[in-house]
Design a protein around this motif. Structure first.
Motif, PDB file in Angstrom:
ATOM      1  N   ILE A 100       0.852  -1.101  -0.021  1.00  0.00           N
ATOM      2  CA  ILE A 100      -0.096  -0.015  -0.019  1.00  0.00           C
ATOM      3  C   ILE A 100       0.734   1.121   0.105  1.00  0.00           C
ATOM      4  O   ILE A 100       0.740   2.132  -0.834  1.00  0.00           O
ATOM      5  CB  ILE A 100      -0.903   0.024   1.225  1.00  0.00           C
ATOM      6  N   PHE A 101       1.503   1.369   1.128  1.00  0.00           N
ATOM      7  CA  PHE A 101       2.250   2.582   0.975  1.00  0.00           C
ATOM      8  C   PHE A 101       3.417   3.015  -0.017  1.00  0.00           C
ATOM      9  O   PHE A 101       3.498   3.881  -0.387  1.00  0.00           O
ATOM     10  CB  PHE A 101       2.951   2.755   2.566  1.00  0.00           C
ATOM     11  N   TYR A 102       4.353   1.882  -0.039  1.00  0.00           N
ATOM     12  CA  TYR A 102       5.350   2.300  -1.110  1.00  0.00           C
ATOM     13  C   TYR A 102       4.762   2.556  -2.554  1.00  0.00           C
ATOM     14  O   TYR A 102       5.351   3.417  -3.033  1.00  0.00           O
ATOM     15  CB  TYR A 102       6.341   0.863  -1.093  1.00  0.00           C
ATOM     16  N   PRO A 103       4.089   1.764  -2.936  1.00  0.00           N
ATOM     17  CA  PRO A 103       3.542   1.959  -4.371  1.00  0.00           C
ATOM     18  C   PRO A 103       2.892   3.279  -4.616  1.00  0.00           C
ATOM     19  O   PRO A 103       3.208   3.769  -5.389  1.00  0.00           O
ATOM     20  CB  PRO A 103       2.629   0.728  -4.668  1.00  0.00           C
ATOM     21  N   ALA A 104       2.034   3.745  -3.323  1.00  0.00           N
ATOM     22  CA  ALA A 104       1.619   5.072  -3.442  1.00  0.00           C
ATOM     23  C   ALA A 104       2.636   6.152  -3.406  1.00  0.00           C
ATOM     24  O   ALA A 104       2.559   7.298  -4.169  1.00  0.00           O
ATOM     25  CB  ALA A 104       0.463   5.209  -2.369  1.00  0.00           C
ATOM     26  N   ASP A 113      12.337   9.802  -5.566  1.00  0.00           N
ATOM     27  CA  ASP A 113      11.373   8.820  -4.802  1.00  0.00           C
ATOM     28  C   ASP A 113      11.472   7.558  -5.096  1.00  0.00           C
ATOM     29  O   ASP A 113      11.462   6.540  -4.350  1.00  0.00           O
ATOM     30  CB  ASP A 113       9.951   9.555  -4.592  1.00  0.00           C
ATOM     31  N   ALA A 114      11.369   7.322  -6.473  1.00  0.00           N
ATOM     32  CA  ALA A 114      11.318   5.738  -6.916  1.00  0.00           C
ATOM     33  C   ALA A 114      12.695   5.177  -6.493  1.00  0.00           C
ATOM     34  O   ALA A 114      12.739   4.004  -6.169  1.00  0.00           O
ATOM     35  CB  ALA A 114      11.310   5.863  -8.560  1.00  0.00           C
ATOM     36  N   LYS A 115      13.908   5.829  -6.561  1.00  0.00           N
ATOM     37  CA  LYS A 115      14.996   5.504  -5.895  1.00  0.00           C
ATOM     38  C   LYS A 115      14.870   4.847  -4.437  1.00  0.00           C
ATOM     39  O   LYS A 115      15.420   4.045  -4.105  1.00  0.00           O
ATOM     40  CB  LYS A 115      16.212   6.381  -6.162  1.00  0.00           C
ATOM     41  N   THR A 116      14.153   5.814  -3.544  1.00  0.00           N
ATOM     42  CA  THR A 116      14.037   5.403  -2.331  1.00  0.00           C
ATOM     43  C   THR A 116      13.103   4.324  -2.105  1.00  0.00           C
ATOM     44  O   THR A 116      13.298   3.500  -1.212  1.00  0.00           O
ATOM     45  CB  THR A 116      13.392   6.989  -1.652  1.00  0.00           C
ATOM     46  N   PHE A 175       1.920  14.153  -0.339  1.00  0.00           N
ATOM     47  CA  PHE A 175       0.503  13.645  -0.142  1.00  0.00           C
ATOM     48  C   PHE A 175      -0.353  14.744   0.773  1.00  0.00           C
ATOM     49  O   PHE A 175       0.276  15.253   1.721  1.00  0.00           O
ATOM     50  CB  PHE A 175       0.496  12.298   0.695  1.00  0.00           C
ATOM     51  N   ASP A 176      -1.520  15.012   0.728  1.00  0.00           N
ATOM     52  CA  ASP A 176      -2.435  15.737   1.380  1.00  0.00           C
ATOM     53  C   ASP A 176      -2.581  14.996   2.562  1.00  0.00           C
ATOM     54  O   ASP A 176      -2.834  13.809   2.635  1.00  0.00           O
ATOM     55  CB  ASP A 176      -3.208  16.604   0.554  1.00  0.00           C
ATOM     56  N   LYS A 177      -3.449  15.853   3.723  1.00  0.00           N
ATOM     57  CA  LYS A 177      -3.964  14.990   4.799  1.00  0.00           C
ATOM     58  C   LYS A 177      -4.919  13.846   4.435  1.00  0.00           C
ATOM     59  O   LYS A 177      -4.913  12.926   4.925  1.00  0.00           O
ATOM     60  CB  LYS A 177      -4.465  16.032   5.686  1.00  0.00           C
ATOM     61  N   ALA A 178      -5.805  14.285   3.424  1.00  0.00           N
ATOM     62  CA  ALA A 178      -6.921  13.124   2.987  1.00  0.00           C
ATOM     63  C   ALA A 178      -6.170  12.006   2.501  1.00  0.00           C
ATOM     64  O   ALA A 178      -6.596  10.726   2.743  1.00  0.00           O
ATOM     65  CB  ALA A 178      -7.880  13.729   2.114  1.00  0.00           C
ATOM     66  N   ALA A 179      -5.148  12.303   1.752  1.00  0.00           N
ATOM     67  CA  ALA A 179      -4.347  11.040   1.095  1.00  0.00           C
ATOM     68  C   ALA A 179      -3.814  10.155   2.192  1.00  0.00           C
ATOM     69  O   ALA A 179      -3.881   9.091   2.496  1.00  0.00           O
ATOM     70  CB  ALA A 179      -3.751  11.624   0.040  1.00  0.00           C
ATOM     71  N   LEU A 180      -3.199  10.689   3.151  1.00  0.00           N
ATOM     72  CA  LEU A 180      -2.303  10.186   4.257  1.00  0.00           C
ATOM     73  C   LEU A 180      -3.488   9.308   5.277  1.00  0.00           C
ATOM     74  O   LEU A 180      -3.264   8.301   5.625  1.00  0.00           O
ATOM     75  CB  LEU A 180      -1.432  11.137   5.260  1.00  0.00           C
ATOM     76  N   ASP A 181      -4.462   9.963   5.340  1.00  0.00           N
ATOM     77  CA  ASP A 181      -5.702   9.480   6.015  1.00  0.00           C
ATOM     78  C   ASP A 181      -6.092   8.042   5.526  1.00  0.00           C
ATOM     79  O   ASP A 181      -6.405   7.031   5.886  1.00  0.00           O
ATOM     80  CB  ASP A 181      -6.630  10.334   6.433  1.00  0.00           C
ATOM     81  N   ALA A 182      -6.524   8.232   4.244  1.00  0.00           N
ATOM     82  CA  ALA A 182      -6.896   7.240   3.218  1.00  0.00           C
ATOM     83  C   ALA A 182      -5.925   6.255   3.380  1.00  0.00           C
ATOM     84  O   ALA A 182      -6.262   4.956   3.389  1.00  0.00           O
ATOM     85  CB  ALA A 182      -7.339   7.680   1.883  1.00  0.00           C
ATOM     86  N   LEU A 183      -4.552   6.516   3.024  1.00  0.00           N
ATOM     87  CA  LEU A 183      -3.638   5.407   2.952  1.00  0.00           C
ATOM     88  C   LEU A 183      -3.572   4.686   4.247  1.00  0.00           C
ATOM     89  O   LEU A 183      -3.379   3.335   4.586  1.00  0.00           O
ATOM     90  CB  LEU A 183      -2.143   5.687   2.686  1.00  0.00           C
TER      91      LEU A 183
END
Length: 197
Positions: A100-104, A113-116, A175-183
């Protein structure tokens, strides 16, 4: 290995398997339930966002690894129990990150970020496919177990610190707050699924 040591090892592993259900319940109570905050206006629980959830997992896993690394060769049962708990927590934690988290993070980010992302995946592979299986196959009453437990701890602590200082800080900017909450909600649901709830 003498018959007595073999029986002790078998007894320790058998004892550890019997307490696995208890450990899963403890994991649920300590790692899942704190993420739920009752009292939302609609009465529905609010979950912590993705970064809060992962950071809380890091703290718990680091604590268990510290305890495991500080056990003595005589603490066979304790070592087996702690190792089972660490393995369970690492499996759940790495699964929610990788699925979930890494692909997003990779999708929302740039080339750096892809390298990370790829570095983090390799660190998971090193811990989960190399060091942890070696440790799990090592006799808990040996000094070799002590050394491997320390290596696993150092690897996981380095990885978690790197995520918190790099990836998580960067995630807050992409990510905005809504995206972090959804994740966070998706990750919590996946955790519950893995625990069989």
């Amino acid at each position: 290995m003498g018959r007595e040591n073999s029986l002790d090892l078998h007894e320790a592993r058998l004892s550890a398997s019997f307490v696995m259900t208890e450990k899963l319940h403890k994991f649920h109570d300590e790692c899942i339930m704190p993420h739920l905050q009752v009292g939302a206006p609609s009465g529905a629980p609010l979950m912590k966002n993705a970064i809060q959830l992962l950071t809380d997992d890091h703290k718990k896993i680091k604590s268990l690894l510290e305890e495991l690394a500080n056990t003595s060769t005589r603490a066979v049962k304790k070592r087996a129990q702690l190792l089972d708990e660490v393995a369970t927590m690492l499996k759940i934690h790495t699964t929610i990150e990788e699925e979930i988290f890494y692909p997003a993070f990779k999708q929302a980010g740039n080339k750096d970020d892809a390298k990370t992302y790829f570095e983090a995946m390799e660190e998971h592979r090193a811990a989960g496919e190399l060091v942890l299986p070696d440790l799990m196959g090592t006799k808990p009453d040996s000094e070799q177990f002590s050394g491997r437990a320390k290596v696993l701890k150092e690897l996981v602590v380095h990885h978690a610190d790197e995520e918190e200082e790099g990836m998580f800080k960067r995630a807050k900017s992409i990510f905005d707050k809504a995206a972090l909450d959804a994740l966070g909600e998706r990750m919590q649901a996946r955790k519950a699924q893995m625990l069989g709830e």
